[in-house]
Scaffold this motif. Structure first.
Motif, PDB file in Angstrom:
ATOM      1  N   GLY A  27       0.800  -1.222   0.000  1.00 37.37           N
ATOM      2  CA  GLY A  27       0.000   0.000   0.000  1.00 37.37           C
ATOM      3  C   GLY A  27       0.829   1.267   0.000  1.00 37.37           C
ATOM      4  O   GLY A  27       0.544   2.227   0.732  1.00 37.37           O
ATOM      5  N   THR A  28       1.840   1.332  -0.846  1.00 38.15           N
ATOM      6  CA  THR A  28       2.739   2.484  -0.899  1.00 38.15           C
ATOM      7  C   THR A  28       2.032   3.707  -1.480  1.00 38.15           C
ATOM      8  O   THR A  28       1.283   3.600  -2.450  1.00 38.15           O
ATOM      9  CB  THR A  28       3.972   2.160  -1.757  1.00 38.15           C
ATOM     10  OG1 THR A  28       4.593   0.972  -1.243  1.00 38.15           O
ATOM     11  CG2 THR A  28       4.968   3.310  -1.738  1.00 38.15           C
ATOM     12  N   LEU A  29       2.290   4.868  -0.872  1.00 41.89           N
ATOM     13  CA  LEU A  29       1.745   6.118  -1.418  1.00 41.89           C
ATOM     14  C   LEU A  29       2.522   6.487  -2.675  1.00 41.89           C
ATOM     15  O   LEU A  29       3.752   6.406  -2.712  1.00 41.89           O
ATOM     16  CB  LEU A  29       1.861   7.255  -0.400  1.00 41.89           C
ATOM     17  CG  LEU A  29       1.096   7.097   0.923  1.00 41.89           C
ATOM     18  CD1 LEU A  29       1.259   8.360   1.759  1.00 41.89           C
ATOM     19  CD2 LEU A  29      -0.364   6.829   0.666  1.00 41.89           C
TER      20      LEU A  29
ATOM     21  N   GLU B 287      -5.874   5.398  10.319  1.00 39.74           N
ATOM     22  CA  GLU B 287      -4.512   5.946  10.334  1.00 39.74           C
ATOM     23  C   GLU B 287      -4.005   6.161   8.913  1.00 39.74           C
ATOM     24  O   GLU B 287      -3.391   7.194   8.599  1.00 39.74           O
ATOM     25  CB  GLU B 287      -3.562   5.010  11.096  1.00 39.74           C
ATOM     26  CG  GLU B 287      -3.783   4.959  12.600  1.00 39.74           C
ATOM     27  CD  GLU B 287      -4.982   4.115  12.993  1.00 39.74           C
ATOM     28  OE1 GLU B 287      -5.512   3.365  12.120  1.00 39.74           O
ATOM     29  OE2 GLU B 287      -5.395   4.183  14.168  1.00 39.74           O
ATOM     30  N   GLU B 288      -4.270   5.195   8.029  1.00 39.68           N
ATOM     31  CA  GLU B 288      -3.839   5.352   6.637  1.00 39.68           C
ATOM     32  C   GLU B 288      -4.655   6.428   5.931  1.00 39.68           C
ATOM     33  O   GLU B 288      -4.125   7.156   5.082  1.00 39.68           O
ATOM     34  CB  GLU B 288      -3.962   4.016   5.907  1.00 39.68           C
ATOM     35  CG  GLU B 288      -2.946   2.980   6.379  1.00 39.68           C
ATOM     36  CD  GLU B 288      -2.982   1.703   5.547  1.00 39.68           C
ATOM     37  OE1 GLU B 288      -2.056   0.892   5.698  1.00 39.68           O
ATOM     38  OE2 GLU B 288      -3.921   1.526   4.730  1.00 39.68           O
ATOM     39  N   ALA B 289      -5.929   6.562   6.263  1.00 38.79           N
ATOM     40  CA  ALA B 289      -6.763   7.600   5.660  1.00 38.79           C
ATOM     41  C   ALA B 289      -6.244   8.979   6.033  1.00 38.79           C
ATOM     42  O   ALA B 289      -6.204   9.902   5.196  1.00 38.79           O
ATOM     43  CB  ALA B 289      -8.213   7.436   6.106  1.00 38.79           C
ATOM     44  N   ILE B 290      -5.854   9.153   7.295  1.00 37.27           N
ATOM     45  CA  ILE B 290      -5.289  10.430   7.741  1.00 37.27           C
ATOM     46  C   ILE B 290      -3.971  10.703   7.030  1.00 37.27           C
ATOM     47  O   ILE B 290      -3.676  11.841   6.638  1.00 37.27           O
ATOM     48  CB  ILE B 290      -5.103  10.413   9.266  1.00 37.27           C
ATOM     49  CG1 ILE B 290      -6.473  10.410   9.961  1.00 37.27           C
ATOM     50  CG2 ILE B 290      -4.267  11.600   9.733  1.00 37.27           C
ATOM     51  CD1 ILE B 290      -6.413  10.173  11.443  1.00 37.27           C
TER      52      ILE B 290
ATOM     53  N   GLN C  32     -14.514   9.585   7.063  1.00 30.58           N
ATOM     54  CA  GLN C  32     -14.626  10.632   8.079  1.00 30.58           C
ATOM     55  C   GLN C  32     -13.252  11.093   8.527  1.00 30.58           C
ATOM     56  O   GLN C  32     -13.022  12.301   8.706  1.00 30.58           O
ATOM     57  CB  GLN C  32     -15.429  10.109   9.264  1.00 30.58           C
ATOM     58  CG  GLN C  32     -16.901   9.860   8.950  1.00 30.58           C
ATOM     59  CD  GLN C  32     -17.620   9.134  10.077  1.00 30.58           C
ATOM     60  OE1 GLN C  32     -17.029   8.319  10.784  1.00 30.58           O
ATOM     61  NE2 GLN C  32     -18.898   9.426  10.247  1.00 30.58           N
ATOM     62  N   ALA C  33     -12.334  10.157   8.723  1.00 30.61           N
ATOM     63  CA  ALA C  33     -10.992  10.515   9.172  1.00 30.61           C
ATOM     64  C   ALA C  33     -10.288  11.385   8.135  1.00 30.61           C
ATOM     65  O   ALA C  33      -9.629  12.383   8.475  1.00 30.61           O
ATOM     66  CB  ALA C  33     -10.175   9.250   9.444  1.00 30.61           C
TER      67      ALA C  33
END
Length: 512
Positions: free
Chosen positions: A97-99, A131-134, A185-186
């Motif tokens: 899941g690399t950005l 955490e990943e969404a943020i 939401q995050a």
């Protein structure tokens, strides 16, 4: 977006801050008022708009990514385009899941801005937790700050499909509807906290089944993807992606096509009057509620009160969490430009502040507030002639008790408490909660030595609550120091079925 749902941040308020062009200079784009149907400049097809959008401006826009590598933005604008959303990047759908950045992000944003288009951003997510969404939201914020992004930042929430087969980290994680909604939401809350307006993009099916579109639509703007000439989606939305097969002069291949419904005008009347020098009525501080706070202060210009909805609209930023929120008035009709005012959102007032008396000590308790970083406790020992002094600070929001020892016995003390939270290096304090406590454990029954009045105020002057006859039984609560030298007795007295709490002079003899 190409064959994907997109999550978009868009703000009518931010839109009002756009660089406006006279309508005559942008006749191809234009806007349409009260149109039940309109023909897309990209598909040549007629589309029916929901009745809820009657009376609003309808603008044409596209969204692009690396799949549209070459764009002549001047031609795109001339083709009737009012706005564009550019993909910032994406999270890989593999296990790691690399950005990753969209390789065309900079060129698309810079080209669109140079052509005078209104620009927003979107991010394709594969986050499997908040955490990943943020993390994805912060990535977008970091990219956005380098450009004049006047449309929202968007969260693209959809299921990845490869070769017609559903796959990806989110899909394989089998996120529940609640978990998927929490990710949205995050992301949105993080974007909003940074001063942008969040919006969620998803298709019609996913808004009902994958995420809770109804709940999200109450707090954030929605971008609906539904490839049809007339959508039957009944939830709230502000953007509609109606096709992925548009043809736009200046771009080769298929392009995603969108409508934007707005009560703000992108094209300013050259004779419009600026509201930048208008005056807002003062806005008092508000208390955190967990919901967006939307005060509507009066706005006047040259002594004339402007009419909300006719002369201006209001937008808000940072108006959910504790801190400093902003209200922006956006000129409308014969008025142009914007005027802003800020107000504070404070921690909640401390609830259930209680005391327990002891010999030479008082124990204080209160309900802990998870939103607070801590509490301040203040105290004074006389009714008059003394200011409250801060005696204790707790830095943990979960601390909810304090034992104040070393006090004088049989004496009343006055306490106040307030919560605080530090935001961007600044402390925000809630309102005070007060109580009076005595170092007299329990209460004592006493006999009044002579007839006296029971006063409301410790000064034992002015209004009296009752007249207490000689030899009456009262409940002694403790000594109240009006000043360091003047003492009165705090008592309770019951008569005719009523209980009165007040003060009598200390010259009255009490027999215990």
């Amino acid at each position: 977006m190409r064959k994907k749902a997109i999550l978009i941040l868009l703000s009518t308020a931010i839109a009002a801050g756009f660089l406006f062009l006279p309508a005559a200079q942008h006749a191809a784009a234009g806007s349409q008022k009260k149109a039940a149907e309109s023909t897309s400049p990209y598909t040549g097809t007629s589309y029916t708009h929901a009745d809820t959008f009657d009376g609003l401006n309808i603008y044409n826009g596209i969204d692009v990514s690396k799949y549209n590598p070459t764009v002549d933005w001047e031609k795109v604008k001339a083709a009737g385009t009012d706005f564009v959303f550019v993909r910032v990047g994406y999270r890989g759908y593999g296990v790691s899941g690399t950005l990753a950045a969209d390789v065309c992000f900079e060129s698309h944003v810079e080209g669109a801005l140079a052509a005078g288009l209104k620009v927003g951003l979107y991010y394709y997510t594969e986050a499997i937790n908040t955490e990943e969404a943020i993390e994805e939201a912060r990535y977008c914020i970091e990219k956005a700050k380098d450009y004049d992004i006047t449309l929202p930042i968007v969260y693209d929430y959809e299921t990845t499909t490869v070769g017609g087969v559903k796959t990806g980290r989110k899909y394989n994680a089998k996120l529940s509807k609640a978990a998927a909604t929490a990710n949205c939401q995050a992301f949105c809350d993080t974007i909003q906290a940074a001063g942008y307006t969040p919006m969620v993009y998803a298709n019609k099916y996913d808004l009902s089944n994958l995420i809770d579109g109804a709940a999200l639509g109450k707090s954030y703007k929605i971008w609906l993807a539904n490839y049809t000439s007339k959508t039957t989606y009944t939830g709230s939305y502000e953007f509609w992606q109606y096709s992925e097969k548009g043809k736009v002069d200046g771009i080769s291949g298929n392009v995603d096509c969108n409508y934007w419904y707005s009560d703000s005008s992108l094209y300013e009347d050259p004779n419009a009057v600026s509201i930048s020098k208008a005056k807002f009525a003062s806005v008092p501080s508000a208390t955190y509620t967990g919901k967006n706070i939307t005060p509507s202060p009066k706005l006047t210009l040259n002594g004339e009160e402007l009419v909300k909805g006719t002369d201006y609209t209001l937008s808000y930023s940072n108006n959910l969490n504790i801190g400093t929120a902003t209200i922006k008035a956006i000129g409308k009709g014969k008025y142009k430009e914007t005027k802003s005012i800020s107000f504070k959102i404070l921690p909640k007032k401390v609830a259930s502040f209680k005391k327990k008396s002891g010999t030479n000590m008082i124990t204080l308790t209160w309900v802990a507030d998870q939103m607070a970083d801590g509490y301040q406790i203040w105290r004074k020992s006389t009714y008059n002639g003394e200011m409250y002094e801060k005696v204790k600070t707790f830095k943990l929001g979960t601390k909810n008790t304090w034992k104040n020892t070393g006090l004088e016995n049989d004496r009343e003390y006055y306490y106040s408490i307030r919560a605080y939270k530090k935001v961007n290096g600044k402390n925000y304090f809630g309102n005070y909660t007060y109580l009076t406590a005595s170092t007299l454990p329990g209460s004592k029954k006493a006999i009044i030595g002579k007839k006296t009045k029971l006063y409301t105020n410790p000064t034992v002057k002015g209004e009296s609550l009752a007249t207490i006859p000689k030899s009456a039984t009262v409940t002694y609560l403790g000594r109240t120091y009006v000043t360091d030298k003047k003492i009165v007795y705090h008592i309770k007295y019951m008569a005719d079925g009523h209980t009165y709490s007040g003060y009598i002079p200390s010259t009255i003899k009490l027999t215990f």
